[in-house]
Design a protein around this motif. Structure first.
Motif: not given
Ligand SMILES: Cc1cc2nc3c(=O)[nH]c(=O)nc-3n(C[C@H](O)[C@H](O)[C@H](O)COP(=O)(O)O)c2cc1C
Length: 348
Positions: A262-277
């Motif tokens: 969860x690096x390089x993120x502006x928006x916080x999210x506690x959701x689990x799963x795979x990050x894309x984009x």
């Protein structure tokens, strides 16, 4: 323009609580259009960009252009003709599993709009290899290469994973130009362990052997088997993947799937799963560069992860990829992104 000004706001508003609603709405329209030759011609005339300089031959398959749709978008193969008409150079359909399964509880896709990112924990919802086989038997195959991505069913115990993959491979063999072995989704318990050296070696040996057996029986060349890997592998794990892929005659490596980081993120999210984009782009490029350096052109790379426009596409190809794929940018930018990338590549 039209997509960003009108269609995207309407789709995003209509599915604030669950972005999957927008996806299903869109897919159902695309599935309907897939049955109309007239509609397909109109979509193609408006969207597809063709140029001989974009054509390429990779792992024994001819591609009209290098921009593909990444795995997971059309999991059941219901809208392949309409998606192809948008101008993609190839589509990776699936991920399909031997058994039909519902996937995880909804909501399971989350938009991080400030980051141009998504988090998903879909867990391979799909109709299963038998139903998809039956559907494909009744649909015309698009003129572009279609690869089917295969994963392990959730109910299948880890020690029976190989037979599970082989079942789907056999079922979809006639409908696929290549296969992707998905061992990198973070949303099926135990799946990523199949990237470890020994289990990966056993799995890939069995799968490639099966393609060779089918090839002998049908007197045709064995179809290419690709492996899709996670961006969260260490260098020594990447070394293992490279060694196994070289030993087992794997014809392509797809880098990368979504990340647990969860690096390089502006928006916080506690959701689990795979990050894309977008936030995935830097890491996916690092993995592609590493693979490219160590593979020495022996196995082609398909680059995927946070490609949001022509510059990202060029960077990914320069990093060593022979083909690229998009998913999250297709959601945020709409279908015009395919043409923009292809036009740029044709003129650079
Ligand atoms: C909602 C969603 C579902 C996905 N499902 C799959 C899948 O079934 N199989 C797969 O190999 N990758 C799947 N992916 C990963 C994408 O194919 C791709 O590797 C990843 O999203 C990185 O590319 P992107 O940044 O362009 O989205 C999925 C991604 C998203 C966002």
């Amino acid at each position: 323009m039209l997509f960003k000004a009108l269609i995207r706001p309407a789709l995003f508003r209509a599915s604030v609580s669950d972005p999957e609603i927008a996806h299903h709405w869109l897919m159902n329209r695309m599935a309907t259009l897939s049955h109309s030759q007239t509609a397909l011609k109109i979509i193609e005339a408006a969207n597809a960009y063709k140029s001989p300089v974009l054509e390429r031959d990779v792992f024994g398959v001819h591609f009209p252009n290098p921009v593909g749709l990444a795995g997971g978008f059309d999991k059941n193969g219901i809208a392949l003709p309409a998606l192809a008409a948008l101008g993609f150079g190839f589509i990776e359909a699936g991920t399909v599993t031997r058994y039909a399964q519902p996937g995880n509880a909804r909501p399971r896709i989350f938009r991080l709009s400030e980051d141009n990112a998504l988090i998903n924990r879909m867990g391979f919802p799909n109709d299963g290899a038998d139903a998809i086989h039956a559907r494909l038997s009744t649909l015309p195959k698009p003129a572009i290469p279609i690869g089917w991505s295969i994963g392990k069913s959730k109910i299948t115990p880890q020690e029976e994973a190989i037979e599970d993959y082989l079942y789907s491979l056999r079922k979809l063999y006639a409908f696929s130009d290549f296969f992707t072995i998905n061992v990198s989704s973070p949303n099926t318990p135990g799946l990523r362990q199949l990237q470890d050296k020994e289990p990966l070696d056993r799995l890939l040996q069995a799968i490639v052997q099966e393609t060779e057996t089918i090839a002998q029986k049908t007197s045709s060349p064995a179809k290419a088997v690709l492996v899709k890997i996670a961006p969260d592998l260490t260098e020594s794990q990447l070394d293992d993947v490279i060694e196994v892929c070289l030993n087992r005659n794997i014809r392509g490596i797809i880098a990368t799937n979504t990340t647990l980081a969860r690096t390089d993120l502006r928006q916080n999210s506690s959701e689990s799963g795979g990050l894309s984009g977008r936030p995935l782009h830097r890491r996916s490029l690092e993995v592609i560069r590493y693979l490219s350096r160590h593979l020495e052109n022996k196995i082609p790379i398909v680059g995927v992860g946070g490609i949001f426009g022509p510059d990202d596409a060029r960077r990914t190809l320069d990093a060593g990829a022979s083909l690229i794929q998009i998913y999250t940018s297709f959601i945020y930018e709409g279908p015009t992104i395919i043409k923009r990338i292809n036009q740029h590549l044709a003129h650079s």
